[in-house]
Design a protein around this motif. Structure first.
Motif, PDB file in Angstrom:
ATOM      1  N   LEU A   1      19.397   4.300 140.895  1.00  0.00           N
ATOM      2  CA  LEU A   1      18.979   4.440 139.498  1.00  0.00           C
ATOM      3  C   LEU A   1      18.679   3.053 138.955  1.00  0.00           C
ATOM      4  O   LEU A   1      19.544   2.180 138.944  1.00  0.00           O
ATOM      5  CB  LEU A   1      20.086   5.104 138.679  1.00  0.00           C
ATOM      6  CG  LEU A   1      20.408   6.548 139.061  1.00  0.00           C
ATOM      7  CD1 LEU A   1      21.496   7.106 138.156  1.00  0.00           C
ATOM      8  CD2 LEU A   1      19.168   7.414 138.962  1.00  0.00           C
TER       9      LEU A   1
ATOM     10  N   GLY B   1      23.539  -0.344 135.144  1.00  0.00           N
ATOM     11  CA  GLY B   1      24.307   0.351 134.122  1.00  0.00           C
ATOM     12  C   GLY B   1      25.793   0.379 134.401  1.00  0.00           C
ATOM     13  O   GLY B   1      26.246   0.009 135.455  1.00  0.00           O
TER      14      GLY B   1
ATOM     15  N   PHE C   1      23.908   2.427 140.878  1.00  0.00           N
ATOM     16  CA  PHE C   1      23.535   2.253 139.466  1.00  0.00           C
ATOM     17  C   PHE C   1      23.140   0.793 139.321  1.00  0.00           C
ATOM     18  O   PHE C   1      23.996  -0.084 139.237  1.00  0.00           O
ATOM     19  CB  PHE C   1      24.706   2.588 138.541  1.00  0.00           C
ATOM     20  CG  PHE C   1      25.028   4.050 138.493  1.00  0.00           C
ATOM     21  CD1 PHE C   1      24.416   4.871 137.556  1.00  0.00           C
ATOM     22  CD2 PHE C   1      25.921   4.614 139.380  1.00  0.00           C
ATOM     23  CE1 PHE C   1      24.701   6.228 137.505  1.00  0.00           C
ATOM     24  CE2 PHE C   1      26.217   5.970 139.337  1.00  0.00           C
ATOM     25  CZ  PHE C   1      25.606   6.774 138.402  1.00  0.00           C
ATOM     26  N   ASN C   2      21.868   0.555 139.322  1.00  0.00           N
ATOM     27  CA  ASN C   2      21.321  -0.793 139.391  1.00  0.00           C
ATOM     28  C   ASN C   2      22.016  -1.764 138.437  1.00  0.00           C
ATOM     29  O   ASN C   2      22.532  -2.784 138.835  1.00  0.00           O
ATOM     30  CB  ASN C   2      19.821  -0.699 139.109  1.00  0.00           C
ATOM     31  CG  ASN C   2      19.114  -2.018 139.224  1.00  0.00           C
ATOM     32  OD1 ASN C   2      19.682  -2.999 139.658  1.00  0.00           O
ATOM     33  ND2 ASN C   2      17.867  -2.033 138.836  1.00  0.00           N
TER      34      ASN C   2
ATOM     35  N   VAL D   1      22.827   3.170 131.671  1.00  0.00           N
ATOM     36  CA  VAL D   1      22.918   4.633 131.709  1.00  0.00           C
ATOM     37  C   VAL D   1      24.152   5.129 130.949  1.00  0.00           C
ATOM     38  O   VAL D   1      24.165   6.237 130.401  1.00  0.00           O
ATOM     39  CB  VAL D   1      22.902   5.125 133.177  1.00  0.00           C
ATOM     40  CG1 VAL D   1      24.191   4.796 133.890  1.00  0.00           C
ATOM     41  CG2 VAL D   1      22.598   6.605 133.273  1.00  0.00           C
TER      42      VAL D   1
ATOM     43  N   ASP E   1      18.131   2.225 135.984  1.00  0.00           N
ATOM     44  CA  ASP E   1      18.432   2.180 134.547  1.00  0.00           C
ATOM     45  C   ASP E   1      19.086   0.860 134.130  1.00  0.00           C
ATOM     46  O   ASP E   1      19.782   0.225 134.917  1.00  0.00           O
ATOM     47  CB  ASP E   1      19.394   3.312 134.186  1.00  0.00           C
ATOM     48  CG  ASP E   1      18.827   4.672 134.514  1.00  0.00           C
ATOM     49  OD1 ASP E   1      18.345   4.849 135.644  1.00  0.00           O
ATOM     50  OD2 ASP E   1      18.858   5.540 133.651  1.00  0.00           O
TER      51      ASP E   1
ATOM     52  N   TYR F   1      14.642   6.759 137.499  1.00  0.00           N
ATOM     53  CA  TYR F   1      15.266   6.424 136.216  1.00  0.00           C
ATOM     54  C   TYR F   1      15.835   7.687 135.585  1.00  0.00           C
ATOM     55  O   TYR F   1      15.149   8.710 135.521  1.00  0.00           O
ATOM     56  CB  TYR F   1      14.234   5.860 135.241  1.00  0.00           C
ATOM     57  CG  TYR F   1      13.712   4.490 135.579  1.00  0.00           C
ATOM     58  CD1 TYR F   1      14.354   3.351 135.107  1.00  0.00           C
ATOM     59  CD2 TYR F   1      12.566   4.339 136.348  1.00  0.00           C
ATOM     60  CE1 TYR F   1      13.864   2.089 135.397  1.00  0.00           C
ATOM     61  CE2 TYR F   1      12.072   3.079 136.646  1.00  0.00           C
ATOM     62  CZ  TYR F   1      12.727   1.957 136.164  1.00  0.00           C
ATOM     63  OH  TYR F   1      12.240   0.711 136.448  1.00  0.00           O
TER      64      TYR F   1
END
Ligand code: SF4
Length: 236
Positions: free
Chosen positions: A195, A236, A233-234, A200, A197, A149
């Motif tokens: 990530l 975001g 970027f999961n 983000v 997040d 994260y």
């Protein structure tokens, strides 16, 4: 030494169960025996476990998740020795408790003593235990990756979104390099960076986060083992 079983219901998912991986790290620090399984396993069900953790994901997995919880109830001396956490557990905590009488962990395990009163570890801050992924045959697709994260939560409050109930505080910056180095030190280098997040892009430290990613070797055209490296970027 306690015997700990970690269970992920047998729904399809491409992200490894980061929460369970951190819980595994915690229990191994405590000297406990840890076993991970995906779905319902008759041999593991016949065993007796001091505690079973069951991960949850989306609310539309209600049935498969409840079936999994009920399946493992005979494996503990009390339903209170089954801890259920994750997204669905946070959103439908009362309903799960009413249906099964298990213990539901709401939100993050980000305070000391949440799993064992008096313990000083913060489970959410531990380096995830990748070794549990070898306990199962399931391929997540994104397991050859640093999972981490750069932020937590989200400053927005969209009515349809659960993020504010799970991670109510927006943290603009988390030291990504430290997380990646810790994973690399124990489990070796990984191909990709994931990530987890929520948003983000909302971070005041966005440029610093991008610099961290570049410094870690994830720049345009970067290769590892002859393959292009990816940054996922999961959400975001
Ligand atoms: S994560 Fe996305 S959907 Fe959820 S509150 Fe933030 S901006 Fe809205």
């Amino acid at each position: 030494m306690r015997r700990i079983l970690l269970v992920e219901p047998s729904y399809k998912n491409k992200y490894p169960p980061l929460g369970l991986m951190k819980i595994s790290a915690y229990h191994k620090l405590k000297g406990d025996f840890v076993q991970f399984v995906k779905g319902c396993d008759p041999a593991l069900r016949r065993n007796r476990w001091d505690r079973i953790y069951i991960a949850t994901l989306f609310t539309f997995y209600w049935k498969i998740t409840l079936d999994t919880i009920r399946y493992y109830l005979p494996s503990v001396t009390s339903p209170k020795n089954i801890f259920v956490g994750g997204v669905m557990a946070t959103l439908l905590a009362n309903e799960i408790e009413k249906e099964t009488n298990v213990k539901v962990i709401r939100g993050l395990i980000d305070q000391p003593g949440m799993l064992d009163p008096g313990d000083r570890h913060i489970v959410d801050a531990l380096t995830p235990d990748y070794s549990i992924l070898t306990d199962i045959n399931y391929e997540y697709g994104l397991e050859d990756a640093y999972l981490g994260y750069a932020t937590r939560g989200c400053p927005n409050n969209c009515a349809f979104c659960a993020v504010n109930r799970i991670e109510p505080e927006f943290v603009h910056y988390l030291p990504l390099k430290k997380q990646v180095k810790a994973i690399e030190e124990i489990y070796g280098p990984k191909q990709d960076l994931v990530l987890m997040d929520n948003n983000v892009l909302a971070s005041e430290n966005f440029e610093e986060i991008i610099k961290d990613i570049l410094d870690l070797g994830f720049y345009r055209g970067a290769k590892f083992n002859g393959r292009l490296r990816r940054v996922d970027f999961n959400q975001g």
